[in-house]
Structure formats: structure tokens, C-alpha cells
Write an enzyme that holds these catalytic residues in place. Structure first.
Site, PDB file in Angstrom:
ATOM      1  CE1 TYR A  10      -4.179  -1.811   0.554  1.00  0.00           C
ATOM      2  CE2 TYR A  10      -2.719  -3.296   1.740  1.00  0.00           C
ATOM      3  CZ  TYR A  10      -3.925  -3.045   1.126  1.00  0.00           C
ATOM      4  OH  TYR A  10      -4.891  -4.021   1.084  1.00  0.00           O
ATOM      5  NE  ARG A 148       3.786  13.588   9.126  1.00  0.00           N
ATOM      6  CZ  ARG A 148       4.221  14.779   9.474  1.00  0.00           C
ATOM      7  NH1 ARG A 148       4.142  15.781   8.625  1.00  0.00           N
ATOM      8  NH2 ARG A 148       4.731  14.983  10.671  1.00  0.00           N
ATOM      9  CE  LYS A 200       3.501   6.193  10.420  1.00  0.00           C
ATOM     10  NZ  LYS A 200       2.682   6.525   9.299  1.00  0.00           N
ATOM     11  CG  ASN A 204      -0.419   6.669  13.006  1.00  0.00           C
ATOM     12  OD1 ASN A 204      -1.045   7.598  12.511  1.00  0.00           O
ATOM     13  ND2 ASN A 204       0.250   5.797  12.280  1.00  0.00           N
ATOM     14  CG  HIS A 238     -13.775  25.480  23.617  1.00  0.00           C
ATOM     15  ND1 HIS A 238     -12.462  25.734  23.279  1.00  0.00           N
ATOM     16  CD2 HIS A 238     -13.942  25.975  24.864  1.00  0.00           C
ATOM     17  CE1 HIS A 238     -11.862  26.350  24.275  1.00  0.00           C
ATOM     18  NE2 HIS A 238     -12.755  26.516  25.262  1.00  0.00           N
ATOM     19  CB  CYS A 254      -1.325   3.194  10.858  1.00  0.00           C
ATOM     20  SG  CYS A 254      -0.887   2.791   9.170  1.00  0.00           S
ATOM     21  CE1 TYR A 309      -8.199   2.087   8.483  1.00  0.00           C
ATOM     22  CE2 TYR A 309      -7.709   0.500   6.747  1.00  0.00           C
ATOM     23  CZ  TYR A 309      -7.508   1.741   7.339  1.00  0.00           C
ATOM     24  OH  TYR A 309      -6.621   2.628   6.790  1.00  0.00           O
ATOM     25  NE  ARG A 317      -3.703  -3.124   5.507  1.00  0.00           N
ATOM     26  CZ  ARG A 317      -2.755  -2.250   5.216  1.00  0.00           C
ATOM     27  NH1 ARG A 317      -1.492  -2.573   5.380  1.00  0.00           N
ATOM     28  NH2 ARG A 317      -3.063  -1.057   4.767  1.00  0.00           N
TER      29      ARG A 317
HETATM   30  N1  SAJ Z   1     -11.731   6.232  13.450  1.00  0.00           N
HETATM   31  C1  SAJ Z   1     -12.693   6.431  14.423  1.00  0.00           C
HETATM   32  N2  SAJ Z   1     -13.042   7.705  14.741  1.00  0.00           N
HETATM   33  C2  SAJ Z   1     -12.475   8.784  14.127  1.00  0.00           C
HETATM   34  C3  SAJ Z   1     -11.493   8.581  13.141  1.00  0.00           C
HETATM   35  C4  SAJ Z   1     -11.122   7.285  12.820  1.00  0.00           C
HETATM   36  O1  SAJ Z   1     -13.232   5.498  15.008  1.00  0.00           O
HETATM   37  O2  SAJ Z   1     -12.870   9.915  14.452  1.00  0.00           O
HETATM   38  C5  SAJ Z   1     -11.319   4.871  13.108  1.00  0.00           C
HETATM   39  C6  SAJ Z   1     -11.517   4.528  11.640  1.00  0.00           C
HETATM   40  O3  SAJ Z   1     -12.817   4.109  11.372  1.00  0.00           O
HETATM   41  C7  SAJ Z   1     -10.491   3.420  11.458  1.00  0.00           C
HETATM   42  C8  SAJ Z   1      -9.356   3.849  12.376  1.00  0.00           C
HETATM   43  O4  SAJ Z   1      -9.911   4.768  13.298  1.00  0.00           O
HETATM   44  O5  SAJ Z   1     -11.001   2.179  11.899  1.00  0.00           O
HETATM   45  C9  SAJ Z   1      -8.161   4.456  11.687  1.00  0.00           C
HETATM   46  O6  SAJ Z   1      -8.587   5.265  10.601  1.00  0.00           O
HETATM   47  P1  SAJ Z   1      -7.920   6.667  10.273  1.00  0.00           P
HETATM   48  O7  SAJ Z   1      -8.648   7.247   9.121  1.00  0.00           O
HETATM   49  O8  SAJ Z   1      -7.843   7.502  11.487  1.00  0.00           O
HETATM   50  O9  SAJ Z   1      -6.393   6.310   9.922  1.00  0.00           O
HETATM   51  P2  SAJ Z   1      -5.615   5.261   8.955  1.00  0.00           P
HETATM   52  O10 SAJ Z   1      -5.180   4.108   9.796  1.00  0.00           O
HETATM   53  O11 SAJ Z   1      -6.338   4.969   7.704  1.00  0.00           O
HETATM   54  O12 SAJ Z   1      -4.323   6.151   8.602  1.00  0.00           O
HETATM   55  C10 SAJ Z   1      -3.526   6.671   9.673  1.00  0.00           C
HETATM   56  C11 SAJ Z   1      -3.305   8.163   9.435  1.00  0.00           C
HETATM   57  N3  SAJ Z   1      -2.713   8.760  10.635  1.00  0.00           N
HETATM   58  C12 SAJ Z   1      -3.215   9.846  11.229  1.00  0.00           C
HETATM   59  O13 SAJ Z   1      -4.213  10.392  10.859  1.00  0.00           O
HETATM   60  C13 SAJ Z   1      -2.478  10.355  12.412  1.00  0.00           C
HETATM   61  C14 SAJ Z   1      -2.409   8.362   8.219  1.00  0.00           C
HETATM   62  O14 SAJ Z   1      -2.101   9.730   8.055  1.00  0.00           O
HETATM   63  C15 SAJ Z   1      -1.122   7.562   8.397  1.00  0.00           C
HETATM   64  O15 SAJ Z   1      -0.278   7.703   7.257  1.00  0.00           O
HETATM   65  C16 SAJ Z   1      -1.489   6.112   8.532  1.00  0.00           C
HETATM   66  O16 SAJ Z   1      -2.303   5.972   9.706  1.00  0.00           O
HETATM   67  C17 SAJ Z   1      -0.217   5.312   8.645  1.00  0.00           C
HETATM   68  O17 SAJ Z   1       0.180   4.670   7.639  1.00  0.00           O
HETATM   69  O18 SAJ Z   1       0.461   5.399   9.680  1.00  0.00           O
END
Ligand code: SAJ
Length: 457
Positions: A10, A148, A200, A204, A238, A254, A309, A317
């Protein structure tokens, strides 16, 4: 400039193609022969918006192989899984990639690690392996450059986001910066290798902890008898508060994993591991909600909508769906799954009609856009319950179609029930009941402007 990219998943594949589309000669390396063959025949091993177009632009300068070969720069983008039993990082792919590069490494080459690793891994694990054939760091250049990008927007984010580049020394940092500048339009921030590894993981972990907070708010709101979604909207007015969305749990490769990498060498960090526990327990909470709803239904069938996911992608994943399905099956429920984005899943995937025929409850686990606008009129349910664990449905529409709608975190019309206890609901909502248990809109909602609080004044 010739770049050898190890790992065509990916992150590795889009990165390799971006380099090639911007003028580098790129050899992509993957241990899977099927991936190598597919790419050399013009087929992509996974879907991602824009990737096919990019491949067409890049293909003159890109080919795939099973082994690395001599190059000016080597980039490692292999997986770093978490051992589920020990919650410790599995660095075996990173080690193998370093071992594969070592025989080809020459003075003046640059090695970039993109894979996410625990702090200190570059110095302790990767660099010593690269040095095995006699060329030492300093003679070759080394940098950690974590990505990122978010799946679903990988290409825009790889090019547009700012980026951290942590070099072993000044030369390493500058050389890595100049290579990424061929396609990165975002700001590049330079630091040392260990700091880059740490940053990094912090990013996350920060998101994971904030999602855990939202998930805890959702459960508290149910206990208090209020609607957490309205409460979050109001709290986020706020100027210095941004609460994320509660949901059925955190998946992906991640956010559900990196917090463990950050803390694996530490005995502190209780907040980080507690957040992990909270997020990992959300499928149990959704099951608790289902159990209460379905208490009066004999041999319930549950239709899961969304096993990816997160929304609008086909990636499963670490999806919370896995745990929910296992828990629901252990509860004795028959499970049917529907996800229009997912191609392969251990549980059979069905279309929406088959997945709901004779079912007792739809459970929305993923926020796919196509679910938001779904009209449930055609669903042939036995019992019309729906649990919206993402708060994405048009609740009025579902209620009008005879569904009892239960929104995760909306306690405004739910009797508070302590976890673990089951309140018989049969008399309240008998099988086939056509009533809503969604929150009736409190008057304040109609006063709330979507853009601000002016309407209250
Ligand atoms: N989720 C929630 N509530 C939210 C936001 C997300 O429950 O308000 C859940 C999503 O449904 C999902 C999980 O969290 O199951 C993660 O989703 P995500 O969209 O937050 O993140 P990823 O895993 O797709 O990608 C993250 C990103 N990191 C951050 O936003 C800090 C991305 O920028 C990174 O490049 C990626 O991890 C990575 O490869 O590390």
C-alpha cells in the site's frame, strides 16, 4: 537516478510509481512472485484511487523483480506487523530487506527506511545489518522518512502532505530531502533518525488516544441518557476543542498498532495502553447494544454492513468487524456480511438483499458513503432493528420504514444498562416491531446552526 524500492504494498508501490513518474528509474522488489508478475504484466495488486493512471505514466521507468539490484538509492517499505500475542513489533521483514540490500550497497548509496518502527530501530537493527558487507554508515547515507498518507487518498497525501526526514547525518538528510522533493509538494521538515521514528508513532498514538476519548464519551453519554453526537458537535464549537468520532473500534495497519511500537520498550505510558484497551473493547460494546436489542428474538440473525476498517475503502486489516463477528457468533447469532468495497473476506460476503433476508438486525460497522443514502424499503427483515455504530444513516428514513434505530452513543432514549447486564426488550420491542428508539430531536438541535453558535444568541 536509479531507486530500488523493497516492498510493493500500500505504501511501497505508490511511492515507487511516484518516483518513476517524476523521472527516476525504479525497480520494485517484492518477495511475492504473483505481485511481481502482475505488475510486469500491467496489473495492479490492489485498488487505490488514481493508482492506475499513475501506473500508466510511470511504466516506462518501472519494472518489478523478486530480488534487489544495484541502485543509487534503496527504499524499504515492507510491513512491520504486531505480534498479537506479545504486542511487540515483528521486525522480521525489515531485517530481511536490510539483509537483501547489503550485498548491493556501495559507497555513496542512500538507504531510506519508510516502514514504521519502534524508536531506535534504525541504529540498533537496520544499520548494523546494512553494514554487514563492509560498507559502513557515513560511507553510505541513511534516513528514516515515514509516510503520512491515508488509504483512499494515498496519492494526493503522499504528494501534498508535509513530511519528516530524519537522516543519520547532514548529508543523509539533505540527499533524502532532494529525492523526495521530486514529487513532494508539501513542506519537508528535517531531523535525526530516532526523532523521525518517534514522531511517526506519536502521530498515530495521538489519534488513537483521541478516538478512545470519543469512545469513552459515547459510553458515558449513554449512561447519562444524552446523545453524544450532539454533545460532541457542541463541544467542538469551542475554539480549542476537537473531539473525534466514536465508533465500533479502531482498525487499519497503523493506528491500532503504532501505539504498541511506541511503548514496547517502556514501563510507563499507561494512557497509551488504556486507549488501546478502550478502542479494542468497542466491538464488545456494540455487542452489548445488540444483546439488549435482540434479547427477545429467538435465534437472531445479524447483518453486518461494512467489514472494511473504515469508509470507502476495501481494506480490512485489523478491522473491528473481525472481533465483532467472533463475539456475535459466540453469542449464538447467525452472521451475514455485506461490504460492496471488500473483495476478499474470511466470512462470505453477500449483496445487501441476501445479507438481510430474514435477518433481525442490521449493524452498521463501516462509514461507507453508499450506506448513508441507503433506502431500507427493499430489505426483507424478520425483525426491523438497526444499530448505527457510525451515526451515518438517515434515521428518519429508517424509522419511516418501520425500523427501530439504535445509534451508538445516543443515550437520550435508551434506558441506562450497566455493561454485562441484559434487559429483556421483548415486551418493549417485540419481533417485527415498527418503532424507533432513536433520539427524538431535542429542541436545541433545530436551533443549532451547522456553522456556529450564533443561533443560540
Ligand atoms: N476512526 C474512528 N473515529 C475517528 C477517526 C477514525 O473510530 O474519528 C477509526 C476509523 O474508522 C479506522 C481507524 O480509526 O477504523 C483508523 O482510521 P484513520 O482514518 O484515522 O487512519 P488510517 O489508519 O487509515 O491512517 C492513519 C493516518 N494517521 C493519522 O491520521 C495520524 C495516516 O495519516 C497515516 O499515514 C497512517 O495511519 C499510517 O500509515 O500510519
Amino acid at each position: 537516478m536509479k531507486i530500488c524500492v523493497l516492498g510493493l504494498g500500500y505504501i511501497g508501490l505508490p511511492t515507487a510509481l511516484l518516483f518513476a513518474a517524476h523521472g527516476a528509474d525504479v525497480v520494485g522488489v517484492d518477495v511475492k512472485q504473483s505481485v511481481v508478475d502482475a505488475l510486469n504484466h500491467g496489473n495492479l495488486p490492489f485498488r487505490e484511487p488514481g493508482l492506475e493512471d499513475l501506473y500508466r505514466k510511470a511504466k516506462e521507468r518501472f519494472y518489478a523483480r523478486i530480488e534487489p539490484e544495484a541502485a543509487d538509492a534503496f527504499l524499504i517499505a515492507v510491513p512491520t506487523p504486531l505480534d498479537p500475542a506479545t504486542k511487540v513489533s515483528d521486525l522480521s521483514y525489515v531485517k530481511k530487506a536490510a539483509d537483501m540490500i547489503a550485498p548491493h550497497l556501495r559507497k555513496g548509496n542512500l538507504v531510506i527506511l519508510e516502514s514504521t518502527v519502534p524508536p531506535g530501530t534504525s541504529e540498533r537493527v537496520v544499520i548494523p545489518r546494512l553494514e554487514k558487507n563492509g560498507v559502513v554508515v557515513g560511507d553510505f547515507l541513511y534516513a528514516h522518512c515515514p509516510e503520512r498518507a491515508i488509504p483512499g487518498r494515498t496519492l494526493q497525501e503522499m504528494a501534498g502532505n508535509s513530511r519528516i526526514i530524519g537522516g543519520y547525518d547532514r548529508d543523509s538528510t539533505d540527499r533524502a530531502t532532494s529525492i523526495y522533493q521530486t514529487f513532494v509538494r508539501g513542506q519537508i521538515y528535517q531531523t535525526d533518525t530516532r526523532t523521525a521514528e518517534f514522531v511517526k508513532l506519536m502521530e498515530n498514538t495521538c489519534r488513537d488516544v483521541n478516538i478512545a476519548l470519543a469512545n469513552e464519551f459515547a459510553q458515558l453519554a449513554e449512561e447519562c441518557g444524552i446523545n453524544v453526537w450532539e454533545a460532541i458537535t457542541l463541544a467542538n464549537k469551542h475554539p480549542r476543542v476537537t473531539i473525534l468520532n466514536p465508533g465500533p473500534g479502531v482498525g487499519g495497519h497503523c493506528i491500532a498498532i503504532d501505539p504498541w511500537f511506541l511503548t514496547e520498550n517502556s514501563t510507563r505510558c499507561r494512557m497509551v495502553s488504556t486507549a488501546r484497551e478502550v478502542n479494542d473493547s468497542m466491538p464488545n460494546y456494540v455487542l452489548h447494544v445488540a444483546r439488549n436489542l435482540l434479547a427477545g428474538v429467538r435465534n437472531p440473525t445479524v447483518s453486518i454492513f461494512g467489514v472494511a476498517y473504515k469508509g470507502n475503502i476495501g481494506d480490512t486489516r485489523e478491522s473491528p468487524a473481525f472481533k465483532f463477528i467472533q463475539l456475535a457468533e459466540n453469542e449464538g447469532y447467525t452472521i451475514r456480511c455485506h461490504d460492496p468495497y471488500v473483495a476478499e473476506f474470511p466470512h462470505p460476503l453477500m449483496d445487501a438483499l441476501d445479507a438481510t433476508a430474514g435477518s433481525d438486525c442490521v449493524v452498521i460497522l463501516t462509514d461507507h458513503d453508499c450506506f448513508r443514502t441507503m433506502d431500507p424499503a427493499g430489505l426483507r427483515m424478520r425483525t426491523k432493528f438497526v444499530i448505527d455504530a457510525r451515526n451515518i444513516l438517515d434515521h428518519e428514513k429508517w424509522t419511516d420504514r418501520g425500523f427501530a434505530v439504535r445509534v451508538l452513543g445516543d443515550g437520550s432514549s435508551v434506558q441506562p444498562v450497566p455493561l454485562g447486564e441484559v434487559t429483556p426488550q421483548a415486551s418493549l420491542y417485540p419481533a417485527g416491531a415498527a418503532r424507533s428508539i432513536a433520539a427524538p430531536a431535542p429542541p436545541s438541535i433545530s436551533l443549532l446552526s451547522p456553522n456556529g453558535r450564533e443561533d443560540f444568541l
